[in-house]
Design a protein around this motif. Structure first.
Motif, PDB file in Angstrom:
ATOM      1  N   LEU A 226     -19.900  -5.782   9.144  1.00 13.91           N
ATOM      2  CA  LEU A 226     -20.423  -5.055   7.733  1.00 13.91           C
ATOM      3  C   LEU A 226     -20.461  -3.574   7.998  1.00 13.91           C
ATOM      4  CD1 LEU A 226     -21.898  -5.499   5.248  1.00 13.91           C
ATOM      5  CD2 LEU A 226     -23.928  -5.582   6.484  1.00 13.91           C
ATOM      6  N   SER A 227     -20.677  -3.269   9.258  1.00 13.71           N
ATOM      7  CA  SER A 227     -20.802  -1.713   9.406  1.00 13.71           C
ATOM      8  C   SER A 227     -19.219  -1.188   9.257  1.00 13.71           C
ATOM      9  CB  SER A 227     -21.274  -1.331  10.679  1.00 13.71           C
ATOM     10  OG  SER A 227     -22.695  -1.853  10.935  1.00 13.71           O
ATOM     11  N   GLY A 228     -18.485  -1.980   9.678  1.00 12.10           N
ATOM     12  CA  GLY A 228     -16.936  -1.576   9.724  1.00 12.10           C
ATOM     13  C   GLY A 228     -16.646  -1.356   8.168  1.00 12.10           C
ATOM     14  N   PHE A 229     -16.868  -2.537   7.344  1.00  9.59           N
ATOM     15  CA  PHE A 229     -16.435  -2.738   5.906  1.00  9.59           C
ATOM     16  C   PHE A 229     -17.191  -1.250   5.233  1.00  9.59           C
ATOM     17  CE2 PHE A 229     -14.639  -6.855   6.180  1.00  9.59           C
ATOM     18  CZ  PHE A 229     -13.826  -6.528   5.008  1.00  9.59           C
ATOM     19  N   ILE A 230     -18.454  -1.207   5.554  1.00  4.67           N
ATOM     20  CA  ILE A 230     -19.200   0.000   4.765  1.00  4.67           C
ATOM     21  C   ILE A 230     -18.422   1.205   5.201  1.00  4.67           C
ATOM     22  CG2 ILE A 230     -21.406   1.395   4.721  1.00  4.67           C
ATOM     23  CD1 ILE A 230     -22.845  -1.317   5.396  1.00  4.67           C
ATOM     24  N   ARG A 231     -18.159   1.527   6.533  1.00  2.00           N
ATOM     25  CA  ARG A 231     -17.531   2.753   7.158  1.00  2.00           C
ATOM     26  C   ARG A 231     -15.974   2.834   6.478  1.00  2.00           C
ATOM     27  NH1 ARG A 231     -16.922   1.506  11.880  1.00  2.00           N
ATOM     28  NH2 ARG A 231     -14.694   0.899  11.548  1.00  2.00           N
ATOM     29  N   ASP A 232     -15.578   1.798   6.339  1.00  2.88           N
ATOM     30  CA  ASP A 232     -13.965   1.944   5.756  1.00  2.88           C
ATOM     31  C   ASP A 232     -14.144   2.256   4.397  1.00  2.88           C
ATOM     32  OD1 ASP A 232     -12.831   1.257   8.313  1.00  2.88           O
ATOM     33  OD2 ASP A 232     -12.450  -0.902   8.010  1.00  2.88           O
ATOM     34  N   PHE A 233     -14.909   1.618   3.779  1.00  2.00           N
ATOM     35  CA  PHE A 233     -14.896   1.651   2.244  1.00  2.00           C
ATOM     36  C   PHE A 233     -15.567   3.066   1.878  1.00  2.00           C
ATOM     37  CE2 PHE A 233     -16.975   1.262  -2.026  1.00  2.00           C
ATOM     38  CZ  PHE A 233     -15.672   0.711  -2.670  1.00  2.00           C
ATOM     39  N   ASP A 234     -16.174   3.788   2.623  1.00  2.00           N
ATOM     40  CA  ASP A 234     -16.701   5.011   2.431  1.00  2.00           C
ATOM     41  C   ASP A 234     -15.685   6.123   2.696  1.00  2.00           C
ATOM     42  OD1 ASP A 234     -18.822   6.919   2.033  1.00  2.00           O
ATOM     43  OD2 ASP A 234     -19.227   7.151   3.879  1.00  2.00           O
ATOM     44  N   GLU A 235     -14.924   5.792   3.723  1.00  2.00           N
ATOM     45  CA  GLU A 235     -13.555   6.619   4.074  1.00  2.00           C
ATOM     46  C   GLU A 235     -12.800   6.668   3.142  1.00  2.00           C
ATOM     47  OE1 GLU A 235     -12.965   5.696   8.063  1.00  2.00           O
ATOM     48  OE2 GLU A 235     -14.934   6.708   8.792  1.00  2.00           O
ATOM     49  N   VAL A 236     -12.463   5.765   2.430  1.00  2.00           N
ATOM     50  CA  VAL A 236     -11.167   5.919   1.392  1.00  2.00           C
ATOM     51  C   VAL A 236     -11.378   6.672   0.298  1.00  2.00           C
ATOM     52  CG1 VAL A 236     -10.177   3.148   1.942  1.00  2.00           C
ATOM     53  CG2 VAL A 236     -11.997   3.850   0.066  1.00  2.00           C
ATOM     54  N   ARG A 237     -10.322   7.528   0.077  1.00  2.00           N
ATOM     55  CA  ARG A 237     -10.509   8.520  -1.192  1.00  2.00           C
ATOM     56  C   ARG A 237     -10.453   7.864  -2.515  1.00  2.00           C
ATOM     57  NH1 ARG A 237     -11.264  13.355   0.075  1.00  2.00           N
ATOM     58  NH2 ARG A 237     -10.605  14.458   2.240  1.00  2.00           N
ATOM     59  N   ILE A 238      -9.358   6.966  -2.490  1.00  2.00           N
ATOM     60  CA  ILE A 238      -9.200   6.281  -3.639  1.00  2.00           C
ATOM     61  C   ILE A 238      -9.889   4.746  -3.751  1.00  2.00           C
ATOM     62  CG2 ILE A 238      -7.315   7.685  -4.592  1.00  2.00           C
ATOM     63  CD1 ILE A 238      -5.534   4.920  -3.671  1.00  2.00           C
ATOM     64  N   LEU A 239     -10.154   4.201  -4.710  1.00  2.00           N
ATOM     65  CA  LEU A 239     -10.967   2.998  -4.584  1.00  2.00           C
ATOM     66  C   LEU A 239      -9.977   1.830  -4.144  1.00  2.00           C
ATOM     67  CD1 LEU A 239     -13.221   1.292  -5.190  1.00  2.00           C
ATOM     68  CD2 LEU A 239     -12.366   0.639  -7.594  1.00  2.00           C
ATOM     69  N   ASP A 240     -10.390   1.387  -3.019  1.00  2.00           N
ATOM     70  CA  ASP A 240      -9.619   0.076  -2.314  1.00  2.00           C
ATOM     71  C   ASP A 240     -10.425  -0.988  -2.557  1.00  2.00           C
ATOM     72  OD1 ASP A 240      -8.650  -1.979  -0.790  1.00  2.00           O
ATOM     73  OD2 ASP A 240      -8.070  -0.533   0.910  1.00  2.00           O
ATOM     74  N   VAL A 241      -9.487  -1.856  -3.697  1.00  2.00           N
ATOM     75  CA  VAL A 241     -10.529  -3.021  -4.588  1.00  2.00           C
ATOM     76  C   VAL A 241     -10.638  -4.098  -3.326  1.00  2.00           C
ATOM     77  CG1 VAL A 241     -10.053  -4.871  -6.362  1.00  2.00           C
ATOM     78  CG2 VAL A 241      -9.533  -2.307  -6.778  1.00  2.00           C
TER      79      VAL A 241
END
Length: 112
Positions: free
Chosen positions: A42-57
């Motif tokens: 979960l922490s990895g998903f949150i971090r990865d999603f937070d770091e992407v510049r454009i929305l990664d659906v």
């Protein structure tokens, strides 16, 4: 078996590229994970999603599915605050862009 799924989670977290197949396969492990591997994922998903510049659906959908599949006691309020915070950030950054992205973010927020 738990050792195997934990190793899969660790490999997923370590990878920098996460395509839709990898996300979908990993999220299906959510319901069978023990507490610590689940929280790391979960922490990895949150971090990865937070770091992407454009929305990664794909990451967005994976994050939502992972939260929905949490076993009782696995989520803490801080997790939900972080999830909503990154969703809010992406929602604010997306309002000028694709209405499709806005739709995905809105649906994700409604599911929480």
């Amino acid at each position: 078996m738990q050792c195997f799924v934990t190793k899969m989670v660790e490999l997923f977290i370590a990878k920098t590229t996460k395509n839709s197949t990898k996300v979908a396969e990993t999220v299906t492990l959510g319901p069978v994970l023990q507490r610590e591997p689940y929280r790391k994922l979960l922490s990895g998903f949150i971090r990865d999603f937070d770091e992407v510049r454009i929305l990664d659906v794909n990451l967005l959908q994976g994050l939502v599915q992972l939260v929905q599949s949490a076993s009782p006691g696995f989520l803490i309020s801080d997790n939900l605050v972080k999830v909503l915070s990154v969703l809010r950030t992406h929602l604010e950054g997306t309002h000028q862009h694709s209405s499709e992205n806005l739709c995905h973010l809105t649906l994700a927020k409604e599911e929480h």
